[in-house]
Design a protein around this motif. Structure first.
Motif: not given
Length: 118
Positions: A4-8, A20-24
């Motif tokens: 899980l990678a958060e950004s923003g 915020l964004s989270c990519v699985a």
């Protein structure tokens, strides 16, 4: 292996907004609930918002009307739009994924620091 990678995250003045964004990625495991948590300095981690695979959402009472959680299943992304931020919401925000219908899953991102200045 699930990642899980958060950004923003970042710095904003009180009353401002962050998204915020989270990519699985990394696994064929499907998640029925995606959750955002936060941990402010000196405080316990708390659930902020969640969204289920059916699109149902829930929010902590303190953020209702100001935060919106959304998901984009095509690219396994969950976003958290945060408006009218308050200084006490300075925290590390974590993306969390659960295979069941739960607000605390087994998979966590590294967290992203959000700072709200007064």
């Amino acid at each position: 292996q699930v990642q899980l990678a958060e950004s923003g995250g970042g710095f904003v003045q009180a009353g401002g907004s962050l998204r915020l964004s989270c990519v699985a990625s990394g696994s064929a495991v499907s998640f029925n609930t995606m959750i955002w948590h936060r941990r402010a300095p000196g405080k316990e981690r708390e659930m902020v918002a969640f969204i289920t695979s059916y699109g149902s959402t829930g929010y902590a009472e303190s953020v209702k009307g100001r935060f919106i959680i959304s998901q984009h299943k095509a690219n396994n992304t969950v976003d958290l739009q945060m408006d009218f931020l308050k200084p006490e919401e300075t925290a590390v925000y974590y993306c969390n994924a659960a295979q069941g219908f739960s607000t605390r899953g087994d998979y966590w991102g590294q967290g992203t620091q959000d700072t709200v200045s007064s």
